[in-house]
Design a protein around this motif. Structure first.
Motif, PDB file in Angstrom:
ATOM      1  N   ALA A   1      -3.909  -6.980  -5.950  1.00 20.75           N
ATOM      2  CA  ALA A   1      -3.713  -8.189  -5.154  1.00 20.75           C
ATOM      3  C   ALA A   1      -2.744  -7.940  -4.005  1.00 20.75           C
ATOM      4  N   ARG A   2      -1.670  -7.205  -4.268  1.00 17.36           N
ATOM      5  CA  ARG A   2      -0.695  -6.908  -3.212  1.00 17.36           C
ATOM      6  C   ARG A   2      -1.328  -6.077  -2.108  1.00 17.36           C
ATOM      7  N   LEU A   3      -2.091  -5.060  -2.460  1.00 19.49           N
ATOM      8  CA  LEU A   3      -2.728  -4.195  -1.462  1.00 19.49           C
ATOM      9  C   LEU A   3      -3.785  -4.946  -0.669  1.00 19.49           C
ATOM     10  N   ALA A   4      -4.552  -5.808  -1.351  1.00 19.48           N
ATOM     11  CA  ALA A   4      -5.615  -6.551  -0.673  1.00 19.48           C
ATOM     12  C   ALA A   4      -5.053  -7.586   0.293  1.00 19.48           C
ATOM     13  N   TYR A   5      -3.849  -8.087   0.019  1.00 14.80           N
ATOM     14  CA  TYR A   5      -3.243  -9.110   0.868  1.00 14.80           C
ATOM     15  C   TYR A   5      -2.706  -8.528   2.173  1.00 14.80           C
TER      16      TYR A   5
ATOM     17  N   THR B   1       2.247   1.611   0.939  1.00 10.01           N
ATOM     18  CA  THR B   1       1.386   2.651   1.512  1.00 10.01           C
ATOM     19  C   THR B   1       0.227   3.032   0.609  1.00 10.01           C
ATOM     20  N   GLY B   2       0.270   2.610  -0.648  1.00  9.09           N
ATOM     21  CA  GLY B   2      -0.807   2.936  -1.577  1.00  9.09           C
ATOM     22  C   GLY B   2      -0.463   2.465  -2.974  1.00  9.09           C
ATOM     23  N   ILE B   3      -1.310   2.831  -3.933  1.00 10.76           N
ATOM     24  CA  ILE B   3      -1.120   2.381  -5.316  1.00 10.76           C
ATOM     25  C   ILE B   3       0.213   2.863  -5.887  1.00 10.76           C
ATOM     26  N   GLY B   4       0.488   4.172  -5.725  1.00  7.33           N
ATOM     27  CA  GLY B   4       1.724   4.736  -6.262  1.00  7.33           C
ATOM     28  C   GLY B   4       2.960   4.104  -5.651  1.00  7.33           C
ATOM     29  N   ASN B   5       2.956   3.919  -4.344  1.00  9.05           N
ATOM     30  CA  ASN B   5       4.103   3.320  -3.655  1.00  9.05           C
ATOM     31  C   ASN B   5       4.302   1.870  -4.073  1.00  9.05           C
ATOM     32  N   ALA B   6       3.183   1.150  -4.289  1.00  4.41           N
ATOM     33  CA  ALA B   6       3.279  -0.236  -4.723  1.00  4.41           C
ATOM     34  C   ALA B   6       3.911  -0.320  -6.113  1.00  4.41           C
ATOM     35  N   PHE B   7       3.501   0.555  -7.022  1.00  7.34           N
ATOM     36  CA  PHE B   7       4.089   0.599  -8.360  1.00  7.34           C
ATOM     37  C   PHE B   7       5.599   0.842  -8.261  1.00  7.34           C
ATOM     38  N   GLN B   8       5.970   1.843  -7.488  1.00  9.07           N
ATOM     39  CA  GLN B   8       7.377   2.213  -7.367  1.00  9.07           C
ATOM     40  C   GLN B   8       8.202   1.087  -6.736  1.00  9.07           C
ATOM     41  N   THR B   9       7.680   0.488  -5.677  1.00 10.22           N
ATOM     42  CA  THR B   9       8.414  -0.560  -4.976  1.00 10.22           C
ATOM     43  C   THR B   9       8.620  -1.790  -5.847  1.00 10.22           C
ATOM     44  N   ILE B  10       7.553  -2.234  -6.516  1.00  8.97           N
ATOM     45  CA  ILE B  10       7.661  -3.413  -7.384  1.00  8.97           C
ATOM     46  C   ILE B  10       8.627  -3.150  -8.533  1.00  8.97           C
ATOM     47  N   TYR B  11       8.546  -1.964  -9.107  1.00  8.87           N
ATOM     48  CA  TYR B  11       9.407  -1.622 -10.237  1.00  8.87           C
ATOM     49  C   TYR B  11      10.884  -1.618  -9.829  1.00  8.87           C
ATOM     50  N   LEU B  12      11.183  -1.050  -8.663  1.00 10.14           N
ATOM     51  CA  LEU B  12      12.566  -0.910  -8.225  1.00 10.14           C
ATOM     52  C   LEU B  12      13.147  -2.196  -7.643  1.00 10.14           C
ATOM     53  N   LYS B  13      12.321  -3.002  -6.991  1.00 11.29           N
ATOM     54  CA  LYS B  13      12.837  -4.156  -6.255  1.00 11.29           C
ATOM     55  C   LYS B  13      12.547  -5.517  -6.888  1.00 11.29           C
ATOM     56  N   GLU B  14      11.726  -5.534  -7.927  1.00 11.48           N
ATOM     57  CA  GLU B  14      11.363  -6.829  -8.505  1.00 11.48           C
ATOM     58  C   GLU B  14      11.615  -6.909 -10.006  1.00 11.48           C
ATOM     59  N   GLY B  15      12.633  -6.173 -10.445  1.00  8.90           N
ATOM     60  CA  GLY B  15      13.081  -6.344 -11.825  1.00  8.90           C
ATOM     61  C   GLY B  15      12.429  -5.466 -12.863  1.00  8.90           C
ATOM     62  N   GLY B  16      11.831  -4.346 -12.444  1.00 11.19           N
ATOM     63  CA  GLY B  16      11.231  -3.438 -13.413  1.00 11.19           C
ATOM     64  C   GLY B  16       9.894  -3.922 -13.947  1.00 11.19           C
ATOM     65  N   ILE B  17       9.655  -3.723 -15.242  1.00 14.53           N
ATOM     66  CA  ILE B  17       8.377  -4.081 -15.857  1.00 14.53           C
ATOM     67  C   ILE B  17       8.002  -5.553 -15.667  1.00 14.53           C
TER      68      ILE B  17
ATOM     69  N   VAL C   1       7.054 -12.113  -3.604  1.00 18.13           N
ATOM     70  CA  VAL C   1       7.889 -12.044  -2.405  1.00 18.13           C
ATOM     71  C   VAL C   1       7.088 -11.787  -1.135  1.00 18.13           C
ATOM     72  N   VAL C   2       5.836 -11.405  -1.271  1.00 22.14           N
ATOM     73  CA  VAL C   2       4.999 -11.169  -0.099  1.00 22.14           C
ATOM     74  C   VAL C   2       4.772 -12.482   0.662  1.00 22.14           C
ATOM     75  N   LEU C   3       4.751 -13.605  -0.060  1.00 25.40           N
ATOM     76  CA  LEU C   3       4.514 -14.906   0.561  1.00 25.40           C
ATOM     77  C   LEU C   3       5.811 -15.517   1.085  1.00 25.40           C
TER      78      LEU C   3
END
Length: 321
Positions: A145-149, A158-174, A261-263
């Motif tokens: 959903a994040r990538l499609a938006y 920048t991609g699937i891996g970066n999205a995983f890393q960014t969400i994990y680090l900046k949005e409270g982990g799991i 946070v994208v919105l």
């Protein structure tokens, strides 16, 4: 996406083939996964547009379904219609596989161990199968959903891996990967339940009363009757339309909570109740809670057609009947 086991020819009960039990789990997993991937790839452009409409993307503000389908290729190129589809494929293979297998398993548990049979066990098994598949694959749905938006020139990931890393680090982990899970499960229960229930009921009635007109012998087991392709399409389309209409407002709430946070108005969409109230107060019923529903109806027929046709083909190819 829903189906159920083939129905035996009236008067000729299917003869079990115990030799087919070997690797049944793997073959069933592959059949459901391939069916899901084929169906989702077919409607990927429509899924991208649906997400943009549901979340009221400022880059495609006030555009309808057709206008957005035309605008995306002009702004982002034709591949823009498939943005986020890579993450979808990673998610949908296990999702489709788990959903189909779980449905059959839950049906057996409900009928054999709990004594629940008839049409109600399809509704219950479908609901539980859908929720099971969602829980197992939800983080991938959030990534997709994040990538499609994202819109070209305004990329946060920048991609699937970066999205995983960014969400994990900046949005409270799991927990960051499970935003919107509750409305998703609440919405999935009626969606999957009514989808399996409607299709299964139509299939049973059709093969029981009009076997020669609506059915044909399975290619891998002539003792088993399966629906003809065009009948699968019709039954699947009806099932999908009914299920979508019932659960769509919850799907809108789920998407907005997933995007987080994208919105720009993410602080208004922290819980299911708040999100539903906010969308309704800001945009109303038609342009808010049901915005993009026409697209889902358009998606329904080709998606179900490919899902059911592929799954039936895979079942016969892999000798699952």
């Amino acid at each position: 996406m829903a189906t159920e086991a083939a129905v035996s020819t009236p008067g000729r009960p299917a003869i079990p083939n115990h030799s087919q039990g070997d690797y049944h789990f793997v073959r069933s997993f592959v059949a459901g996964g391939v069916a899901g991937c084929c169906a989702k790839s077919t409607i990927a452009p429509l899924d991208r547009v649906k997400i943009l409409l549901q979340a009221h993307s400022p880059h495609y503000k006030d555009l309808g379904v057709v206008a957005t389908l035309r605008a995306v290729p002009k702004k982002e190129g034709y591949l823009g219609l498939y943005k986020g589809n890579g993450a979808m494929m990673v998610r949908i293979f296990p999702y489709g596989a788990i959903q189909f297998m779980a449905f059959d398993k839950y049906k057996k548990i409900l009928s054999q161990q709990l004594g629940i049979s008839g049409h109600i066990h399809r509704l219950m098994a479908g609901s539980m199968a859908g929720m099971t598949a969602v829980i197992c694959t939800y983080p991938l749905d959030v990534i997709r959903a994040r990538l499609a938006y994202q819109v070209k020139g305004h990329h946060r990931y920048t991609g699937i891996g970066n999205a995983f890393q960014t969400i994990y680090l900046k949005e409270g982990g799991i927990p960051g990967f499970y935003k919107g899970l509750i409305p998703t499960l609440i919405g999935m229960a009626p969606y999957a339940g009514f989808s399996f229930f409607t299709f299964g009921t139509l299939k049973s009635i059709g093969l029981a009363h009009f076997p020669e007109l609506l059915g044909r012998p399975s290619s891998d087991n002539p003792e088993v009757m399966v629906l003809k392709t065009h009948v699968n399409l019709l039954c699947g389309g009806v099932a999908g339309a009914i299920a979508q209409t019932i659960s769509y407002p919850l799907d809108v709430a789920r998407r907005r909570m997933q995007l987080g946070v994208v919105l720009p108005d993410s602080d208004k969409c922290l819980t299911l109740t708040k999100t539903l109230k906010y969308v309704y107060s800001q945009y109303g019923m038609k342009k808010g809670l049901y915005r993009g529903l026409s697209l889902n109806y358009i998606r329904c027929v080709p998606s179900q057609a490919v899902a059911f046709t592929t799954y039936e083909f895979m079942k016969q190819t892999l000798h699952l009947n």
